[in-house]
Every structure is written in structure tokens, then in C-alpha cells.
Design a protein around this motif. Sequence first.
Motif: not given
Length: 265
Positions: A231-243
Motif C-alpha cells: 500500500i502506498a501513499i503520497l509523502k505529503e499525505k502520510v502524516g494523516s495515515f496510520a502507516m
Amino acid sequence: MSCFINKKRSITFSEVNQQRRLTLLAMASALVSPALAASDPELPLLIWQLTDQFNHPLPTKPTIQRLVDYLGTKAGLRFHLQAYPWNRALKLANEGVAPIWGLSQTPERLQRFVFSHPIYETNVWMLVNKTQTMPFTSLASLAGKRVSTFRGVSYGTEFEAAKNNLFTVEEDSDNLNARLAKLIAGRCDVMLHANHARTAEQVVAELSDYGYDANQLRVMENPLLSEPAYIAILKEKVGSFAMDELNRVIDAGRRNGDVERLLRD
């Protein structure tokens, strides 16, 4: 006076009970994990849209849906799969609209995306016309051949280094029926098809289930290569994602066999 006192006591008890309920609700809210609280709304997760031989949308494979539900539940995330043609899904992911399922790593993507830990291995199968007798077993055996992939897909650094040097890659649309027709007509030598099937027989069975005429093609016994699914998410959005929590769940699910079981059942 007695009635007045009883009425007053009734009001007092009601107020006390209400205050207790509010206190308990506040305590319960405080105990909810940050990941769960932050992810209470449904979180879209982009995925490639499967289609049948008439290009009609197909539902996500049950095994993948179960795995997504498992990871989301364990990580406190309410994933909602949103299926699109691959290039559309990739465009949305690049715009930061939502995380994406199944994105492979390339040097360019590593500059833009944060990737989860590997979830499982995706096999890249080689499909040929049934009249083809030459066995394809590795990248080296593709030398001089025309290889059909679909636009926007990558099969890792080794494949990227070899394509259009060792062999010619023809990037087609992600319409599986059109690509199979091209293969059967002899307009390419090999077609690459990636999924989590463990045997060539499973690939044939899956294509047949989707309505494709698998009798006109052969699937090489062994996959060309295997690539991790992320699963990948744009770096600018990772702060709101529980990676971090998702990675913990992925690692635990791989260790205890849950991921393999969900893909197999």
C-alpha cells in the motif's frame, strides 16, 4: 412538602445520572486509540478495476477484499476499495486523493510515495499463444521478443533495466481482453499478467472464471518474477495515515500466517 421533596430528589438523581453518563462517555472517548479515532470515517483505497471479456467491471477478488478488511480492522482503519482503470488509479494516487493498493516500487515512485511493508508476493506470469513451443523461464529467455505489458505498470528494477534493451516492451491498455486477443493473434510473443496465483493452473482457472477463452493460450509453468505488493501513499499525505500501525499489522499477519491463509481460502 413531601411531594416537593420527592420531586426535588427525582430531579437531583436525574441530573446525577446524566452527569455520570457524560463522564463515562468522556472517559470512553479518551480511551479510544488515536489511530481508530482518526480513521473513523471510511478511508478510500485505490485498486485496479478488473474487467471481464466484454470489458464489464468485475468485483474485487474475494481473497483481496478479505485481506483488505483484515488489515483495516486490525489497524483501526475503515478501508473502502475504489476500483479504477490502473492509470486512473495511479493518477489519483499521484494527486494525493487516496492511498493505492498494489503499487510496485521504482526509484521515481520512492521519491514521491511512502510504501507500507510488503504484504505478499505478486507473481508475474508469462502467457503465450498455445502454438508457441519455446519455453520462457527467465528474463534472458525473452531476448529479442515482443512483450506486452500495460501502461503504468512496473515489474521492478531488474525488469526495468532489461526492457527495450534485451527485449521490446509494448505498453498496451489494461483491457485484459484486448491484450489476450493481441497475444492469440500473434501480434506479440509474450504477455505478462500479474496476480497472486501460486500455480499456472490457477491462472488458467481464474481467466476462465472471468469468461476468457484460456484454451487458446498457455501459461508458463513458473512465473517470470515475483514482486512485493504494497500500500502506498503520497509523502505529503502520510502524516494523516496510520502507516506505522498498518506496518505492525502487516508484519504480524505475515508471521502468524493470517495473510497467507486469507489469500488461499
